[in-house]
Design a protein around this motif. Structure first.
Motif, PDB file in Angstrom:
ATOM      1  N   VAL A   1       0.923  -1.255   0.028  1.00  0.00           N
ATOM      2  CA  VAL A   1      -0.025   0.099   0.006  1.00  0.00           C
ATOM      3  C   VAL A   1       0.896   1.436  -0.006  1.00  0.00           C
ATOM      4  CG1 VAL A   1      -1.869   1.238   1.279  1.00  0.00           C
ATOM      5  CG2 VAL A   1      -2.034  -1.258   1.325  1.00  0.00           C
ATOM      6  N   ILE A   2       0.849   1.998  -1.340  1.00  0.00           N
ATOM      7  CA  ILE A   2       1.810   3.220  -1.374  1.00  0.00           C
ATOM      8  C   ILE A   2       0.946   4.301  -0.394  1.00  0.00           C
ATOM      9  CG2 ILE A   2       2.923   4.663  -2.990  1.00  0.00           C
ATOM     10  CD1 ILE A   2       2.741   2.185  -4.910  1.00  0.00           C
ATOM     11  N   GLN A   3      -0.095   4.616  -0.775  1.00  0.00           N
ATOM     12  CA  GLN A   3      -0.868   5.746  -0.440  1.00  0.00           C
ATOM     13  C   GLN A   3      -2.002   5.514  -0.053  1.00  0.00           C
ATOM     14  OE1 GLN A   3      -0.579   8.847  -3.302  1.00  0.00           O
ATOM     15  NE2 GLN A   3      -1.495  10.458  -2.015  1.00  0.00           N
ATOM     16  N   LYS A   4      -2.689   6.523   0.844  1.00  0.00           N
ATOM     17  CA  LYS A   4      -4.257   6.343   1.083  1.00  0.00           C
ATOM     18  C   LYS A   4      -4.809   7.648   0.858  1.00  0.00           C
ATOM     19  CE  LYS A   4      -6.016   3.156   3.612  1.00  0.00           C
ATOM     20  NZ  LYS A   4      -6.935   2.549   4.765  1.00  0.00           N
ATOM     21  N   LYS A   5      -5.532   7.782  -0.089  1.00  0.00           N
ATOM     22  CA  LYS A   5      -6.175   9.124  -0.589  1.00  0.00           C
ATOM     23  C   LYS A   5      -7.509   9.348   0.391  1.00  0.00           C
ATOM     24  CE  LYS A   5      -4.177   9.518  -4.996  1.00  0.00           C
ATOM     25  NZ  LYS A   5      -4.623   9.801  -6.650  1.00  0.00           N
ATOM     26  N   ASN A   6      -7.478  10.478   0.880  1.00  0.00           N
ATOM     27  CA  ASN A   6      -8.642  10.731   1.523  1.00  0.00           C
ATOM     28  C   ASN A   6      -9.628  12.031   1.097  1.00  0.00           C
ATOM     29  OD1 ASN A   6      -7.193  12.903   2.790  1.00  0.00           O
ATOM     30  ND2 ASN A   6      -6.483  11.775   4.181  1.00  0.00           N
ATOM     31  N   LYS A   7     -10.808  12.102   1.751  1.00  0.00           N
ATOM     32  CA  LYS A   7     -11.517  13.190   1.336  1.00  0.00           C
ATOM     33  C   LYS A   7     -10.868  14.794   1.407  1.00  0.00           C
ATOM     34  CE  LYS A   7     -16.183  12.072   0.369  1.00  0.00           C
ATOM     35  NZ  LYS A   7     -16.898  10.927   0.837  1.00  0.00           N
TER      36      LYS A   7
ATOM     37  N   ASP B   1      -7.679  14.811  -1.274  1.00  0.00           N
ATOM     38  CA  ASP B   1      -7.718  14.371  -2.537  1.00  0.00           C
ATOM     39  C   ASP B   1      -9.282  14.434  -2.926  1.00  0.00           C
ATOM     40  OD1 ASP B   1      -4.848  13.262  -2.681  1.00  0.00           O
ATOM     41  OD2 ASP B   1      -5.722  12.233  -1.050  1.00  0.00           O
ATOM     42  N   GLY B   2      -9.985  14.760  -2.380  1.00  0.00           N
ATOM     43  CA  GLY B   2     -11.497  14.696  -2.653  1.00  0.00           C
ATOM     44  C   GLY B   2     -12.395  13.570  -2.767  1.00  0.00           C
ATOM     45  N   TYR B   3     -11.458  12.422  -2.601  1.00  0.00           N
ATOM     46  CA  TYR B   3     -12.154  11.144  -2.686  1.00  0.00           C
ATOM     47  C   TYR B   3     -11.448  10.221  -1.947  1.00  0.00           C
ATOM     48  CZ  TYR B   3      -8.644  10.032  -6.512  1.00  0.00           C
ATOM     49  OH  TYR B   3      -7.721   9.816  -6.925  1.00  0.00           O
ATOM     50  N   GLU B   4     -11.861   8.967  -1.656  1.00  0.00           N
ATOM     51  CA  GLU B   4     -11.102   8.033  -0.890  1.00  0.00           C
ATOM     52  C   GLU B   4     -10.654   7.004  -1.671  1.00  0.00           C
ATOM     53  OE1 GLU B   4     -13.189   6.555   2.620  1.00  0.00           O
ATOM     54  OE2 GLU B   4     -12.891   8.436   3.804  1.00  0.00           O
ATOM     55  N   ALA B   5      -9.473   6.483  -1.525  1.00  0.00           N
ATOM     56  CA  ALA B   5      -8.932   5.337  -2.557  1.00  0.00           C
ATOM     57  C   ALA B   5      -7.479   5.085  -1.864  1.00  0.00           C
ATOM     58  CB  ALA B   5      -8.747   5.897  -3.854  1.00  0.00           C
ATOM     59  N   CYS B   6      -7.092   3.910  -2.362  1.00  0.00           N
ATOM     60  CA  CYS B   6      -5.888   3.320  -1.858  1.00  0.00           C
ATOM     61  C   CYS B   6      -5.053   2.996  -3.002  1.00  0.00           C
ATOM     62  CB  CYS B   6      -6.387   2.069  -1.038  1.00  0.00           C
ATOM     63  SG  CYS B   6      -5.080   1.210  -0.248  1.00  0.00           S
ATOM     64  N   VAL B   7      -3.687   3.377  -2.809  1.00  0.00           N
ATOM     65  CA  VAL B   7      -2.924   3.102  -3.982  1.00  0.00           C
ATOM     66  C   VAL B   7      -2.169   2.109  -3.763  1.00  0.00           C
ATOM     67  CG1 VAL B   7      -0.925   4.331  -5.482  1.00  0.00           C
ATOM     68  CG2 VAL B   7      -2.703   5.545  -4.602  1.00  0.00           C
TER      69      VAL B   7
ATOM     70  N   GLU C   1      -4.431   2.269  -8.545  1.00  0.00           N
ATOM     71  CA  GLU C   1      -5.426   2.877  -7.510  1.00  0.00           C
ATOM     72  C   GLU C   1      -6.758   2.090  -7.296  1.00  0.00           C
ATOM     73  OE1 GLU C   1      -5.422   7.181  -7.456  1.00  0.00           O
ATOM     74  OE2 GLU C   1      -7.399   7.081  -7.265  1.00  0.00           O
ATOM     75  N   PHE C   2      -7.251   1.846  -6.316  1.00  0.00           N
ATOM     76  CA  PHE C   2      -8.281   1.049  -5.835  1.00  0.00           C
ATOM     77  C   PHE C   2      -9.390   2.094  -5.125  1.00  0.00           C
ATOM     78  CE2 PHE C   2      -5.104  -2.083  -6.548  1.00  0.00           C
ATOM     79  CZ  PHE C   2      -5.951  -3.137  -7.326  1.00  0.00           C
ATOM     80  N   ARG C   3     -10.667   1.882  -5.308  1.00  0.00           N
ATOM     81  CA  ARG C   3     -11.515   2.566  -4.392  1.00  0.00           C
ATOM     82  C   ARG C   3     -12.019   1.358  -3.418  1.00  0.00           C
ATOM     83  NH1 ARG C   3     -14.235   7.219  -6.585  1.00  0.00           N
ATOM     84  NH2 ARG C   3     -12.614   8.344  -8.010  1.00  0.00           N
TER      85      ARG C   3
END
Lengths: 100, 202
Positions: B34-40, B43-49, B79-81
């Motif tokens: 897991v490289i990065q966790k995107k959050n609201k 990044d405006g949305y949630e995802a997992c890189v 990237e996965f949602r």
């Protein structure tokens, strides 16, 4: 791929070659009960590799040739024994079909 | 949702207890990082890189993605949602996550066929091969005359075929080999041997 194929082979089969006379005991499900079937004949060829390998056994019943193709690693083969080692010069003994 | 990046190894067959043959595709999924966790907020949305493999000579721009996470640059980044919340940055995800899963979707790039004719690309029947026929594999008529006076948009014609993203849904997970990081999926999946695929399940 070949390594994976080998790792899938859990079953040990006896060493056999085309020309050998073998007896094979297979089990299969007929309705509810499990039945067993014996097949005896000469191996006329092996083909494929790994889990995809099959071999053909031929016998002559009442003047009529019968051939059965078995997947070598199939779990339906319960027992297999080599009755007699053959002495042949070919990998595929299809010429036996023409002999009377 | 659970997802992993894997590599298509090839197809083989395995037997079930009754002796039935199951055609399977083997997918090699080495532990995904897991490289990065995107959050609201950011990044405006949630995802997992997620990433997999080893990038040999990453340039500065590419390495920048990995700087914050402290993970070595990976060859593939995906990237996965909606991945599980408990997967944290730097975690290694193995095929074990598919242990209790029965069906998965596989996404990959299909084999490229180059510039293909209509018969191959759309399954046209073609003309007779012999008996004096001069019409073999050609497209034939592609429209009408005065009305409407032009070829309708979306007309099937020869062109580039394959090498596009394809998802095969609901493939059965037949077996998992945790020590070798292998997934055995029933049936075929898109792409050539050694191509990257994404395995997902809901």
């Amino acid at each position: 791929m070949g390594i994976i194929d080998n790792s899938l082979q859990e079953k040990k089969m006896p060493d056999f070659k085309p020309g050998d006379r073998v007896r094979i005991l297979t089990k299969f499900k007929e309705g509810e009960e499990i039945r067993k079937h014996r097949f005896e004949g000469i191996v006329i060829g092996r083909r494929g590799q790994g889990t995809g390998e099959t071999f053909t056994v031929r016998k002559v019943t009442a003047g009529c040739g019968v051939e059965h193709i078995f997947p070598t690693l199939s779990p339906t083969i319960e027992k297999m024994e080599v009755l007699k080692k053959g002495k042949v010069k070919r990998a595929k003994l299809y010429y036996l079909r023409k002999q009377k | 949702m659970i997802g992993l990046i894997g590599k298509k190894i090839g197809m083989t067959r395995i037997f079930d207890e009754s002796g039935e043959t199951i055609p399977v595709t083997v997918v090699y999924a080495e532990p995904n990082i897991v490289i990065q966790k995107k959050n609201k907020e950011n990044d405006g949305y949630e995802a997992c890189v997620m990433g997999v493999g080893e990038k040999k000579r990453p340039n500065k721009v590419y390495s920048g993605i990995f700087k914050a996470s402290g993970v070595k640059p990976t060859k593939i980044v995906q990237e996965f949602r909606e991945l599980p919340q408990e997967w944290e940055k730097g975690n290694q995800i193995t095929v074990k996550v598919f242990e209790k899963i029965t069906n998965v979707d596989v996404t990959g790039y299909s084999k490229g066929r180059g510039f293909a004719g209509g018969m191959k690309r759309y399954g046209w029947k073609g003309g007779p091969a012999a008996h004096g026929s001069k019409f073999h594999r050609r497209p034939g008529s592609i429209g009408t005359s005065k009305i409407p006076g032009h070829i309708l948009k979306g007309r099937n014609l020869p062109g580039r075929m394959g090498n596009c993203k394809i998802t095969i849904r609901n493939l059965k997970v037949v077996k998992i080999d945790e020590t070798k990081n292998l997934l055995f999926l029933r049936g075929a999946i898109p792409g050539a041997t050694n191509s990257w695929v994404v395995v997902k399940c809901k």
